[in-house]
Structures are given as C-alpha cells and as structure tokens.
Design an enzyme around this catalytic site. Structure first.
Site, PDB file in Angstrom:
ATOM      1  N   LYS B 133       0.800  -1.073  -0.125  1.00 20.02           N
ATOM      2  CA  LYS B 133      -0.035  -0.075   0.148  1.00 20.02           C
ATOM      3  C   LYS B 133       0.642   1.403  -0.053  1.00 20.02           C
ATOM      4  CE  LYS B 133      -3.899   1.879   3.237  1.00 20.02           C
ATOM      5  NZ  LYS B 133      -4.469   1.654   4.192  1.00 20.02           N
ATOM      6  N   SER B 217      -9.294   1.249   2.837  1.00 17.84           N
ATOM      7  CA  SER B 217      -8.388   2.125   2.078  1.00 17.84           C
ATOM      8  C   SER B 217      -7.281   1.593   1.391  1.00 17.84           C
ATOM      9  CB  SER B 217      -7.783   2.986   3.167  1.00 17.84           C
ATOM     10  OG  SER B 217      -7.160   2.530   4.168  1.00 17.84           O
ATOM     11  N   SER B 241      -9.761  -1.353   6.886  1.00 14.19           N
ATOM     12  CA  SER B 241      -9.082  -1.074   5.703  1.00 14.19           C
ATOM     13  C   SER B 241      -8.135  -2.020   5.159  1.00 14.19           C
ATOM     14  CB  SER B 241      -7.942   0.194   5.793  1.00 14.19           C
ATOM     15  OG  SER B 241      -8.775   1.434   5.764  1.00 14.19           O
TER      16      SER B 241
END
Lengths: 566, 566
Positions: B133, B217, B241
């Site tokens: 990420k 996310s 997330s």
C-alpha cells in the site's frame, strides 16, 4: 481551630480515624523527633516486638510463603505480626492511609482453615501479607489517594455504588493467589511528586534517616516495607514512583514495562492520558520476592481481565538464558555487558550516589563483566517529552480533585501544576508529542542495538546501570530532579532498583572540584550535607529493554548478591 | 484544461507517468467499460498472458517460494510475470500509484545470482513478489498516499533528505527475507474511506465486478491481488482498511492486533493519534500465505527495531493447540465454539452477506462445532469511541495535507471531515475517550469470558464470526457503514477475512419482510441490486481476542478449506 466541614476538619477526622484504628496495645506513647532518633528501623523498632514477631517480620517473602505453605507458621500469626509492625511503622514515619487489620486476620483464619482441611496452600502466595499503595480499590475500605475531597467517595464521586465495594483487578488476583491484604499506604495527593505528603497524613519520613523523605509517590510503601512492616507491596510508577521510594529505603523495586501487570480498576491521576502510562510494580527486600509476586500474578492470565495487558506469561526460557550467562561468567567463558551512566549531563549525583556507582563498576569488573560508557541520545530531550504528557490537560484533573474539598496543592506539586488549571495541549499537539516520543524511542533503541559493536559478547549490552536519583534520598521540598527515572518511563523500559550502600559522612565528602553545569545542578548539590545524610540508603537501577522483566530480575539478583556478599 | 502548476496538472502528470511506466508491450489498447466486461479476472485477463505467466501468477505464495527456493523457478521469471499481470490489473481497474519493475527485476537477478552461488535461498521469502500500500516508504520511489500535495515530497515536506531514500522498517525486513518489491498500490487520499479514490488515479474498481468498489483504504492492494497481479501484499487497518478490500475481492486479509507487526517508518494520517492505532496486515489468496509472511516477519525480531512492537515471536504452541482441537473435532472428541453475529443491531446485511453467514453456520454445524448467539455489549457504543478518535484533531492533519496542493477532499471523506478543519478535542476530552475505550474493552472482554458457560468446551468461544460489511462490496459513494469492522479496531482484536461465496442474482433476493431499524439501515439496503451485484465476492470475518494471530489464522484456514472443499 478548623471550621466545621472544612477540608482541614475532614482531613483531621480521617487522620484520627487512622490513628484510632491501631489497637491500643500497639500504640507508642511518645514518638521521638528525628534529632532524638534518626533511624527507627531494626533494633529501635524491635523494642515493641516479640521475638516471634521479629522472626516473622524480618523474613523474606519467599521464606514466609514457604513456612505458611508447609503449615509451619499459621497465616494468622504472620498477619498479626505484620499488622503490629505496620502499626509501629505508621506511628514512627506516617505511612498508612488505610488499615484493615481485622479483615486481614479474618482472611488469614480462613486460609488456616483451608490449610487444616486440605493440607495444602490455597495458592502460591498462601498467607503472605501484601501492602498496597492507596490507588488500589479494596472492598470495605476507601481510596482517598491523599485527596481530602475523595474521602467518602469513589474517585471523587458520590453515589456510584462502587464505594467500598469495588476491587481492582490485581486485588482480586492477589486474593485468589492466597495473599493477605492488610493496609493501604500513603501517597502525595496528585501522585505527582517524589515526596509523599498530603493534607490527611502530612509528610512520610524515611525510617532509615528521618531527616529525609521516604520518596514518592509510592512513599508509604517505601517507608512501610523499609520498616519491615510489610514483606512486599505494590506501588505505581509514571516517572519513578516505584523506584524512588524503593531506592530511598534500601529496597528492590521493579518498574515493569506497561502492559505486563494489571492496572485495571485502579484509581489514578489524569486517567486516560495514554502517551506515557503509569505501571504497577512490586517493592521488597529481595529480588526473589519480586519474582515470586510477578510470577504469581502472571499465572492468573491477567490479559483475560485487563485489556491493556499483553499475553506474555512468565518466560522461564528468557530467565534461564540470563542465568546461564551469569553462571558461565563465573568461569570466564561468557560474560554480561553493561552500559554505565554515572552522570546524565543534567544533574551531578551527590557523593554517596557517586560512590554507589563506583561500587557497581568495581563489582562488575570483579565478576568479569564488560562495561561500556553509555553515550545515548540526550536524556534531557527524552524527559521533556514525558513532562509534556504530565501537563497535557493543563492540570485540569488534579485541580478538579483538589477543588472538591478546597484544599490547596502541596508545595511539591505547584512547580508543575501551579494553583489553578492552565491552558492544555490541543489534539494536534498531543499527537505531535506522541510522534516525538516514538522517534525518541526508536533513536534510543538503535543506539542500544549499536552497542553490539562494543561489547565483545555478540549482543548489545544486557542492561544499563545508572543512579535512581542524584541524591540518596531527598530532603523535604528538595526532590527537584527526576531525569534519572523519567527517562525509563518515556522509553517504557524495564528497571529494577538495587540497594548498594549507605551514606557515610566520613567518606562521602563533596568534591571541591565540583563544577555545576547549571543552576539546577548547583542547587541540588547544595542540598547535600554529609552529616544530615549519614546512614541513608543509596541504590542504583538496572535498566533493560522493553518487557525484559525476567532478564532484569535475574541480573538484579546477581548484582545485588555480589554487592552484599562482600 | 488544467492551469500550469495547478493540482489538476500535477495529478495528471503523475497519472501519466504511472501509465508510461508500463512497458509498451504490456499495454492494452482499449479498456472495455464495466457494462461491456464486468469481470476482468481469470479468463479475461489471461488473453494477455503466456501460459508460463499464468502458471506463475495463479500460484499461491507458499508454492511460489517453494519453487524459487528449490531453484525450479528463477526469481526473475516470477518477478517479470507479476510485473506484467500487475500492469494489466492497473490498466483494467486503476490500482497502482508506484511501479518500480526495473528495480524489482534487478533485485530478482541478484537473488538468482545468490542462488546460483549458494544453492540455497537467501531467506524464507526468496523471490516472492510482495506489493505494498502506498504508505510504505521504498527507496527510489515516492510516497504520495494519494495526496497531490505530497508528490515530490517526504510526507508533504520538501528537503528532508529522506525523499526517495528512506525505507520503512517492514520494507527492510521484507528485503532481508528475500521478498521482491515491485509496486505500491492506491489508497483514498486521507486513508479514511472504504473506497479507494484520489485525484491522482481516480477510482479503483473491483476486478470481479467493475460496477463496485475494490474497497479501501487498502483498495489498490485488494484490486491488485484480486487480479492476481501480486501473490501477497500489505495494507493497513484502522477501521477495516485491510479487511474491507480483502473481503470485496474474495481474499484472506489479516488485521493483527496493534504491536504485532512493525509499523515503524510508515507514512500515515493523523500520525500520533494513539488511542486507536492503525495496524499493518497481509492480504492474499490463502491463509497459508498470510502465515508465511507473518512468521517470516516475526523471525526478524521486529521488537528490536520498532518501539511499539511487543516481543511475541510466532507461537507454534498456540497454533498447534488450535490445530489439535480442529483435528480432534474431526473425530467428535473435541470441538471449537463460535459466537455468531449476523446483524449488529445497526445495519442489516444485504442478501448475499446473509447467505454467506448461513453458509458459515451450516459449515460449522457440519464440522461439529458449537455455535452460540453473540449478544455482546452494544457495538454502536464501541464504534462511536473510534469515530471520536478519528476526529480528535478536527481534521487538521488531513486538511493541511490537502491544502498543500489545494485539491478538495473527495466526497467519500467529507461526511467525516468536511471541507475545512473544525474544533478538535481537548486533552481532557481525549483522556475521557481513552477511559471510555478501556472500559468498553473490559466490558467486552468479560462478556467474552462469560461465554464459557455456554460453550460446553470448558473455554469461552474460540472466535466470533460476523460480516465484514453489510454489502458484498460497496457501490460508488455508497460505502457508508463501517460498524462491522470498526468494532474490531476499538477492541484491538485479531481478525481475518474468509471468502465464502459470490453474489447470485437468482438466489440473493431482498426479503419483502425487511423492516429497517433506521434510515441508514433503509438507505443501505436500498443500494442492493441483485443484477448489479451479481458475481461479487462475499466474505465474513473470523474475530479472535487480542494478539491471537496464530489461533485465528489456524481457524480461518480450517473454515476456509471446509467451505471451499464442498
């Protein structure tokens, strides 16, 4: 005369109730002044104790449990002996905020009945008296934490239904392990001082040298255990509050890392400030006693009852690895490595503390261990992070507790908290402080890692050794520097005090070459007076990395034994 | 047209640079619309891949490492195959914020040279591609975290000397374990959304059903791994997330408790908010892959390099105890016990999620496990504590990052953060929230303990199973309820998603008897459309107590295998 209902009157009533809770036969007629009787430990206090009581109360916690668990001593006899000696301690140095001797003796009788029936102890602490700092909630008694306004309430609130009923998690654990709870000990109101003073009891004096402070904030524990009025007790530490009274009273005191022992259900100051957490830790006369208590508590799976405790049982392997290294060091095949910090760059230790550090270095050399000079990230920078966390709320919490009764703050806390609340930190400022703290921890961690290159053991240093405070014990209103302890709190490291020696007016002379590095350094050195300090305990602390309780206790035992076997 | 130097222009330049970083031969000429091609996984994407590339990229991480570690596959071939497939994934669903394929292939060549020389792998992740990420810092590439204003900076700051040089702690660990890093994946700017959208890339779509969100996310990770453009990757989770994108993409995703894996040196939103910590966790196609990564990372002693990591190595014993229980349950001599929560009292799951929970219950019954209805402390109360922590600073941090470029917040974050900073919490309010959180955790903990009376196993439930979200995946701008995931964050429990089934328009029909409990409940059910959702992945989450990663992974593997062996 105090006005009816005034805080002075409420405080006086509580003070008198405590005094009256001491059974008539245990009362001392005339308490000598410090000038008349500086040291009230040992022989002095023996005058009021029977031979049996002396034998019981001078015994280490581990040996007491051995005797109660074998049925050699009854829990009742043990409890009575400590209740008596604690009563004497209180009268001589002012250390108890709550006594519940009758409940203790009743609990002891039940343990004796259990033993009679089962021919076995109820748990690993069967019949061991344990004293508690007045942050623990114990059924049947109140928790004032030294605040006049908390008397008759639950943490300052009335009608919660918890008053005198609710028990802290660790209290439940101790009971189920077989411990006997019998008293709660004094604290500075607010908890934020290295001296113990409040408007209920007044000042708690150091039993070894009543010119000096018993330390704080767990000063009642320090004084009581120093008097052998309790074999082991629990304090809390957010800036040195276990280690300072342990050191001032010649005791071993463990400051575990946060999340090792249960803090759940205890009263506290600024509860919810979670940047630097207060931790609970044991104080006693031996490392073996500390270990007994920590191991017993961990056997209760505290992580199933306290959301902040990590699931880390007592790690025998980690302890054994350290013991193996110690044993090999005896034959010179292996050794431990220590960082030594004699001066933190801020405040020069008094001569007795300098001498204690010298004794430590000589002992380590004699034991074939490796010593390196500790040159860490500046401690001042670390400590400043902690001082911010203490005032995040602008003193709102402590001033609201003081305001309940209208009592003023004691002079020991006004330098930090003033007389009124002040502007607190914003959320963004708190977050920035948390980032700074983490960055400082990381920097220190990598410094620690880097010492691998200097030790010759293939490992970074096993522990750091440094003073607990710049003084053997503080003089009244002179406990003005905490940098040696607070650095451990900001790092959340494990630390254990080790008593080393006593101040000696004949050899601990201030150096004529002393050059203060600051006004504070000057001021603190000026509080040293060889004659006044004579006889005071001096300790150092062994500091390990985070959550290294097994290792640090093993090292503290090793070094403590080596020093005292001389 | 965007003004020179405007945020639109800076974003466009970055977007184009990403597109241009994809080698010419890997580019797709025409990208079909969702209406033309809903599902771009599997057969659809295979059209651009060689047989060998398909074989490599459809292999589980554990099997990949087995082959690279035995010299059967070269690290370079593996890296090239995933770079290619990741490139296709990006073009089809918009998931990459950074590519560094050349560096990856260079690293792979070095691993191959190492293997050629030593005839052994360099570490337990030898040659395994791992995606990250865009919160991880990796040398040679930047971290924008989706903020236009962070482009060309280090976390929004210029001239720090850390730009494109600094690496996060876990990145160092992964490298030393032999992993190949090759790309960083998209996030919603601010990180505070269950959908992934920013002004650099736009929206990240769900590859299995491009009408729907890939989640957030860590949505770039979810989409990329869902496309098999990466065998395993790391996201972060402060409210779901990791789990939301894992669930939306039919993947296993682990949300460990805080302090298990290293977060040190990662960029973040509202860094320093420490009431509820974001954690890093792996996402993959199998539990075995998650376990491979967690075990490997723990072998690096992360507690020596991250001050917030607890010293808890991988506990084989804890894992084995769970496996032993699972094995005995096969002969009916022992069983596991599960709490089942089908509805949290706030929002009714859509029909596909209801069916997934039904499948779970049937599977558990078939496996002879015990099921109890989960009747915990109200989840709403817990979740509200978390929502407070998210806005402690009144949005100051995220608005200052947005302001760097002048870009507006995306609509997904304005419900919580608005368009301007607002009044934040005082230190006292933060402390009170922390106390409430601890009290809620304690209450939940004791509820969990109390289930011992219902399970018949002598233990409380081994895990709780519940939906990850009320929907299989969210429709654009409709990810409006997080209660099923946030409760885990406020409790700091361990959770792992388990893919269960896919939405089926023929059987997942909204019940005519649905009675909304609130307007929100009504609104969320209204977003369900059987035809639109058809084919979307549906997952549940297995939730364990704090720091129970070994146990929860073992249970997730057991249940996942049982479901998919039907």
């Amino acid at each position: 005369m105090a006005k009816a209902g005034s805080w002075q009157e409420v405080a006086k009533a509580k003070r008198e109730a405590i005094a009256e809770s001491i059974p008539q036969p245990w009362r001392i007629d005339a308490i000598p002044s410090a000038a008349e009787q500086r040291d009230v430990t040992g022989d002095y206090v023996h005058q009021w104790l029977s031979q049996e009581e002396i034998e019981i109360t001078e015994m280490d916690a581990v040996d007491i449990v051995e005797k109660t668990s074998a049925g050699i001593w009854s829990a009742e006899d043990v409890a009575r002996a400590f209740c008596h000696r604690a009563s004497l301690a209180h009268q001589l140095v002012n250390c108890l905020l709550e006594t519940f001797f009758d409940a203790a003796i009743e609990d002891a009788k039940q343990l004796d009945a259990y033993f009679a029936k089962h021919k076995a102890p109820i748990g690993p602490l069967h019949g061991l008296p344990v004293s508690l700092k007045d942050q623990f909630h114990v059924k049947g008694v109140e928790t004032s934490m030294g605040y006049v306004g908390w008397i008759g309430t639950f943490q300052g609130q009335k009608g919660t239904g918890r008053e005198r009923v609710f028990e802290s998690e660790m209290v439940k654990e101790l009971r189920s392990l077989g411990a006997i709870l019998f008293c709660k000990t004094s604290v500075p109101h607010t908890l934020m001082s290295g001296e113990t003073i409040n408007h209920i009891l007044g000042y708690t004096w150091n039993p070894k040298n009543r010119n000096l402070s018993a330390g704080g904030s767990s000063g009642g524990e320090g004084a009581l255990i120093g008097m052998k009025g309790s074999p082991v007790g629990f304090g809390t530490d957010i800036g040195g509050s276990v280690r300072i009274p342990a050191a001032f009273n010649g005791l071993y005191g463990l400051r575990p890392s946060a999340g090792r022992l249960a803090y759940e259900g205890m009263s506290n100051s600024m509860d919810g400030q979670n940047s630097v957490l207060s931790v609970v830790g044991p104080i006693s006369h031996s490392v073996a006693s500390l270990k007994l208590l920590v191991q017993a508590l961990l056997s209760q799976d505290p992580w199933l009852h306290d959301p902040l405790v990590h699931e880390i049982p007592w790690r025998h392997k980690c302890e054994q690895e350290t013991i193996d290294l110690i044993n090999s060091s005896r034959h010179g095949s292996e050794k431990l490595a220590f960082g030594i910090l004699e001066h933190d760059g801020q405040v020069t230790p008094h001569p007795p503390v300098q001498r204690a550090m010298k004794i430590i270095k000589e002992t380590l050399r004699r034991l074939n261990h490796k010593i390196i000079d500790w040159e860490p990230p500046e401690h001042k920078r670390g400590a400043e992070i902690l001082y911010k966390a203490w005032v995040f709320d602008g003193g709102a919490d402590i001033h609201s507790s003081l305001k309940l009764s209208g009592e003023p703050p004691v002079p020991q806390v006004t330098p930090l908290y003033g007389h009124e609340p002040f502007q607190g930190f914003s959320a963004s400022e708190i977050a920035a402080t948390n980032v700074k703290k983490r960055e400082y921890q990381k920097e220190y961690m990598e410094y620690w890692n880097s010492t691998r290159d200097q030790t010759g053991t293939g490992r970074p240093v096993d522990a750091l050794i440094m003073p607990v405070a710049p003084f053997a014990a503080a003089r009244r209103e002179q406990c003005k520097y905490y940098g040696y302890t607070t650095i451990v709190n900001v790092l959340d490291y494990t630390a254990c005090t080790v008593p080393v020696t006593c101040s000696n007016q004949n050899i601990d002379i201030a150096s004529p070459d002393f050059k203060p590095v600051s006004e504070l350094d000057q001021d603190i050195m000026a509080t040293y007076d060889p004659a006044l300090y004579d006889g005071a305990h001096v300790a150092v602390q062994i500091v390990g990395r985070r959550l290294q309780e097994e290792k640090i206790l093993a090292i503290a035992e090793h070094i403590g034994q080596a020093i005292h076997s001389d």
